[in-house]
Motif scaffolding. Structure first.
Motif, PDB file in Angstrom:
ATOM      1  N   PRO A 104       0.801  -1.228   0.000  1.00 48.98           N
ATOM      2  CA  PRO A 104       0.000   0.000   0.000  1.00 48.98           C
ATOM      3  C   PRO A 104       0.833   1.275   0.000  1.00 48.98           C
ATOM      4  O   PRO A 104       0.399   2.296  -0.541  1.00 48.98           O
ATOM      5  N   GLN A 105       2.027   1.246   0.596  1.00 48.33           N
ATOM      6  CA  GLN A 105       2.792   2.479   0.750  1.00 48.33           C
ATOM      7  C   GLN A 105       3.775   2.746  -0.384  1.00 48.33           C
ATOM      8  O   GLN A 105       4.097   3.902  -0.666  1.00 48.33           O
ATOM      9  N   MET A 106       4.257   1.697  -1.058  1.00 45.87           N
ATOM     10  CA  MET A 106       5.266   1.893  -2.095  1.00 45.87           C
ATOM     11  C   MET A 106       4.782   1.483  -3.484  1.00 45.87           C
ATOM     12  O   MET A 106       5.037   2.181  -4.468  1.00 45.87           O
ATOM     13  N   ILE A 107       4.088   0.365  -3.577  1.00 51.15           N
ATOM     14  CA  ILE A 107       3.654  -0.127  -4.890  1.00 51.15           C
ATOM     15  C   ILE A 107       2.408   0.611  -5.374  1.00 51.15           C
ATOM     16  O   ILE A 107       2.340   1.059  -6.525  1.00 51.15           O
ATOM     17  N   TYR A 108       1.425   0.753  -4.496  1.00 49.50           N
ATOM     18  CA  TYR A 108       0.171   1.403  -4.890  1.00 49.50           C
ATOM     19  C   TYR A 108       0.383   2.810  -5.450  1.00 49.50           C
ATOM     20  O   TYR A 108      -0.184   3.141  -6.508  1.00 49.50           O
ATOM     21  N   PRO A 109       1.180   3.682  -4.807  1.00 55.78           N
ATOM     22  CA  PRO A 109       1.378   5.021  -5.385  1.00 55.78           C
ATOM     23  C   PRO A 109       1.973   4.992  -6.792  1.00 55.78           C
ATOM     24  O   PRO A 109       1.658   5.858  -7.614  1.00 55.78           O
ATOM     25  N   ARG A 110       2.799   4.014  -7.082  1.00 51.01           N
ATOM     26  CA  ARG A 110       3.365   3.912  -8.431  1.00 51.01           C
ATOM     27  C   ARG A 110       2.277   3.595  -9.452  1.00 51.01           C
ATOM     28  O   ARG A 110       2.273   4.145 -10.559  1.00 51.01           O
ATOM     29  N   PHE A 111       1.355   2.720  -9.081  1.00 51.71           N
ATOM     30  CA  PHE A 111       0.248   2.402  -9.988  1.00 51.71           C
ATOM     31  C   PHE A 111      -0.646   3.619 -10.195  1.00 51.71           C
ATOM     32  O   PHE A 111      -1.062   3.915 -11.320  1.00 51.71           O
ATOM     33  N   VAL A 112      -0.951   4.325  -9.112  1.00 52.67           N
ATOM     34  CA  VAL A 112      -1.802   5.513  -9.229  1.00 52.67           C
ATOM     35  C   VAL A 112      -1.158   6.546 -10.143  1.00 52.67           C
ATOM     36  O   VAL A 112      -1.823   7.161 -10.988  1.00 52.67           O
ATOM     37  N   GLN A 113       0.134   6.734 -10.003  1.00 58.16           N
ATOM     38  CA  GLN A 113       0.842   7.732 -10.805  1.00 58.16           C
ATOM     39  C   GLN A 113       0.785   7.408 -12.295  1.00 58.16           C
ATOM     40  O   GLN A 113       0.636   8.303 -13.130  1.00 58.16           O
ATOM     41  N   VAL A 114       0.875   6.138 -12.647  1.00 59.20           N
ATOM     42  CA  VAL A 114       0.951   5.760 -14.063  1.00 59.20           C
ATOM     43  C   VAL A 114      -0.429   5.489 -14.659  1.00 59.20           C
ATOM     44  O   VAL A 114      -0.752   5.970 -15.747  1.00 59.20           O
TER      45      VAL A 114
END
Length: 345
Positions: A104-114
């Motif tokens: 939730p803290q590292m992988i999820y933000p990357r998906f949201v950004q792309v």
């Protein structure tokens, strides 16, 4: 003529409003496909309904019934549609399914950004998660040309880019007839083969609503794909697992398929049959990327005269739920037991 779901809802409302005291037009006046679409989406809470708002718990229960009916489970497009309508549920599910704050803290933000928040639910799919870097790089390029693409479209188009792979699964079986039956019908995971529908429904309900699951339920089920993968090295709850283990190495697949304790338990007097598969690479959960639990492990497997260097990508992969019969190319039978594998660090 195809009606978008929203237009169908408007049409349904118009046709059911009484005119000058006349009875409402029966909803059966709608085309069957439109009516079916509206009913299904209303039941899952994906469209507004001024007469009834199903509780979140009821929505999830209905969704579980639908994905069980299709036998696609969490890969069913209806689950994707539900998450796109409830994007705030993705982070809690990622935390529960993969048992680490990294997701939730590292992988999820990357998906949201792309791919954006609406499509970020794709990170819950372990077939995508293990290929995070490649998927996000590809998605960024694809969305520049197809900005309106849905999450379902992204997943399908990405899968096409990966081609096919050859993998193997060894199994102790009682007879060649049993092997041929599996070749024709496919290989179910132990969780589907040995557990009943009540087990599967309770498992899925605990996965989609982990906060409401009791301590006893959490103890009884591996909640999500990540927990399933974590259980494998410990040989925990193999009779309940929804993963089918395969290997890129036929020698290793044969050795494990015959000598593993689970194989001896299931068919103590059985013979070895090796299933050779040509499978879409996307359908394999590889233990790499965020799903690499072995870190920088080094060593090799010795199987007779064969040495196989440890490589988490090739040593063992998982097929979720079941092996489809069209993926099984051939079945090799063994008259003698294969050599037992030994790992050398």
């Amino acid at each position: 003529m195809r009606f978008p779901a929203f237009h169908a809802l408007v049409l349904l409302t118009v046709l059911t409003v009484p005119i000058r005291g006349l009875p409402a037009t029966p909803t059966l006046a709608l085309p069957n496909g439109v009516l079916s679409c509206v009913k299904q989406r209303l039941s899952l809470g994906l469209l507004p309904n001024r007469h009834a708002f199903p509780s979140p718990k009821l929505q999830k229960s209905r969704l579980v019934d639908e994905v069980m009916k299709s036998k696609n489970y969490w890969f069913d497009p209806q689950f994707a549609a539900y998450l796109e309508a409830h994007p705030d549920e993705v982070v809690p599910l990622a935390r529960a399914w993969y048992a680490s704050e990294m997701f939730p803290q590292m992988i999820y933000p990357r998906f949201v950004q792309v791919v954006g928040k609406k499509r970020a639910h794709l990170m819950l799919d372990p077939r995508i998660l293990c290929r995070t870097d490649d998927f996000l790089k590809w998605s960024g390029e694809y969305l520049r040309n197809h900005p309106q693409a849905s999450g379902i479209e992204l997943r399908a188009e990405f899968a096409k880019t990966l081609g096919t792979s050859k993998v193997f699964r060894g199994m102790r079986l009682q007879s060649a007839d049993e092997a041929m039956q599996l070749k024709q019908s496919g290989i179910q995971s132990a969780g589907l083969k040995f557990q009943n529908k009540s087990f599967m429904k309770e498992k899925l309900l605990s996965e989609i609503d982990p906060k409401s699951a009791s301590p006893q339920t959490k103890q009884a089920f591996a909640s999500g794909f990540g927990m399933e993968i974590l259980n494998r090295p410990m040989n925990k709850d193999l009779d309940k697992s929804i993963l089918v283990s395969v290997s890129d190495w036929m020698e290793l697949a044969a050795s494990v398929g015959y000598h593993h304790g689970q194989a001896e338990k299931m068919a103590p007097n059985g013979k070895l049959f090796l299933f050779e598969m040509d499978i879409p690479e996307f359908e394999l959960i590889r233990q790499v990327g965020p799903l690499n639990k072995g870190g920088a492990r080094r060593g090799f497997y010795q199987i007779g005269n064969q040495r196989i260097d440890y490589d988490p990508y090739k040593i063992e992969a998982f097929i979720p739920y079941q092996v489809r019969p069209e993926w099984i190319r051939t079945v090799h039978s063994y008259n003698e037991p294969p050599p037992r594998w030994h790992f050398q660090p």
